[in-house]
Scaffold this active site. Structure first.
Site, mmCIF file in Angstrom:
data_model
loop_
_atom_site.group_PDB
_atom_site.id
_atom_site.type_symbol
_atom_site.label_atom_id
_atom_site.label_comp_id
_atom_site.label_asym_id
_atom_site.label_seq_id
_atom_site.Cartn_x
_atom_site.Cartn_y
_atom_site.Cartn_z
ATOM 1 N N LYS A 114 27.663 26.647 48.858
ATOM 2 C CA LYS A 114 29.098 26.413 49.073
ATOM 3 C C LYS A 114 29.354 24.932 49.310
ATOM 4 O O LYS A 114 28.592 24.281 50.045
ATOM 5 C CB LYS A 114 29.612 27.221 50.271
ATOM 6 C CG LYS A 114 31.077 26.911 50.593
ATOM 7 C CD LYS A 114 31.686 27.870 51.586
ATOM 8 C CE LYS A 114 31.415 27.542 53.035
ATOM 9 N NZ LYS A 114 31.917 26.218 53.487
ATOM 10 N N GLU A 183 40.468 28.441 54.178
ATOM 11 C CA GLU A 183 40.409 28.425 55.646
ATOM 12 C C GLU A 183 41.728 27.916 56.232
ATOM 13 O O GLU A 183 42.219 26.835 55.853
ATOM 14 C CB GLU A 183 39.240 27.528 56.107
ATOM 15 C CG GLU A 183 39.104 27.465 57.620
ATOM 16 C CD GLU A 183 37.773 26.905 58.108
ATOM 17 O OE1 GLU A 183 36.861 26.684 57.286
ATOM 18 O OE2 GLU A 183 37.667 26.690 59.332
HETATM 19 O O1 KIV Z 1 30.470 26.916 58.152
HETATM 20 C C1 KIV Z 1 31.049 28.017 58.129
HETATM 21 O O2 KIV Z 1 30.694 28.974 58.825
HETATM 22 C C2 KIV Z 1 32.165 28.140 57.205
HETATM 23 C C3 KIV Z 1 33.017 29.359 57.343
HETATM 24 C C4 KIV Z 1 33.769 29.339 58.604
HETATM 25 C C5 KIV Z 1 33.874 29.561 56.165
HETATM 26 O O3 KIV Z 1 32.394 27.276 56.423
#
Ligand code: KIV
Length: 265
Positions: A114, A183
């Site tokens: 991600k 988010e």
């Molecule tokens: O780092 C994380 O846990 C996240 C989520 C809150 C989406 O990016």
């Protein structure tokens, strides 16, 4: 039960089945998430704040992400495992970005990575995807830009900001992401985006119209002291349960009532 894949998440959106993801960072929690049927585990860089005690997510390193991604992938075989790319592991240099994403997949055992950001990481995403690495996007409140955003604030509240998020969501989808995290954006904005994309839109503080939700494990079970973010729901109050257990343990050791014969050899 079969391994959850990125294709499965897309199919769930198509079939209007809600997707549940969890941010988790260790072997034991990963096992629990798997046993609860959670579809995907994000080894989030929230690791820095929740587990490592940093003030924000910026100090998190590739080594730390790799270490925790390995632990999670040892604990859970069925959920899709997504590793967060930490700050500066993908923004500065395309070659480094590919190498670091590859490391999280090849050595860490994740099946996807991600990245936070919009059009500025379009080329990076395209390259990762064409190299066979599934990428999840992240828009709205992007904690790695905390100093630019000026705090953990709701994003997309005015028309201009909202349009920017809508446009960037489209750009990311066209770049090949398999799913997008939104988010802390208004629920109506999340609805517009979820309806306009064919990939699953996963919300955290983005309301009920998203195709799925993600929450941080420690928030859900009350392991972060008294504070619970508005977007989370506390299903348990583990902090106080654990504290009480530790107080009792200490008392029993001090009083000589633990260990008993049955705890001894
Ligand atoms: O780092 C994380 O846990 C996240 C989520 C809150 C989406 O990016």
């Amino acid at each position: 039960m079969h391994k959850i894949t990125t294709a499965k998440l897309k199919e769930m959106k198509k079939n209007k089945q809600k997707i549940t993801l969890l941010s988790a960072y260790d072997y034991l929690t990963a096992r629990l998430a798997e046993s609860a049927g959670i579809e995907g585990i994000l080894v989030g860089d929230s690791l820095g704040m929740v587990v490592l005690g940093y003030e924000n997510t910026l100090p998190v390193t590739m080594e730390e992400m790799l270490h925790h991604t390995k632990a999670v992938s040892r604990g859970a075989k069925l959920p899709l495992i997504i590793a967060d790319m930490p700050f500066l592991s993908y923004q500065a240099d395309l070659k480094d970005a590919l190498y670091n994403a590859g490391k999280l997949i090849k050595e860490g055992g994740a099946q996807a990575v991600k990245l936070e950001g919009g059009r500025e990481i379009q080329e990076t995403i395209t390259k990762m995807v064409s190299s066979g690495m599934p990428v999840m996007g992240h828009l709205g409140l992007t904690p790695q830009s905390i100093h630019q955003l000026g705090g953990y604030k709701i994003q997309g509240k005015n028309q201009k900001e909202a349009q920017k998020i809508i446009d960037e969501a489209k750009i990311l989808e066209e770049s090949g992401i398999f799913s997008l995290i939104l988010e802390c954006v208004p629920r109506e904005l999340a609805k517009t985006i979820a309806e306009s994309l064919s990939i699953p839109v996963i919300g955290i503080g983005a309301g009920e119209f998203c195709d799925g939700q993600i929450q941080v494990f420690h928030d859900l079970v009350g392991l972060c002291g008294e504070f619970t973010p508005k977007h989370a729901k506390r299903y348990l109050n583990l902090s106080s349960e654990i504290k009480n257990a530790l107080i009792k343990y200490k008392e029993e050791v001090a009083q000589g009532t633990f260990p008993q014969k049955e705890n001894s050899f």
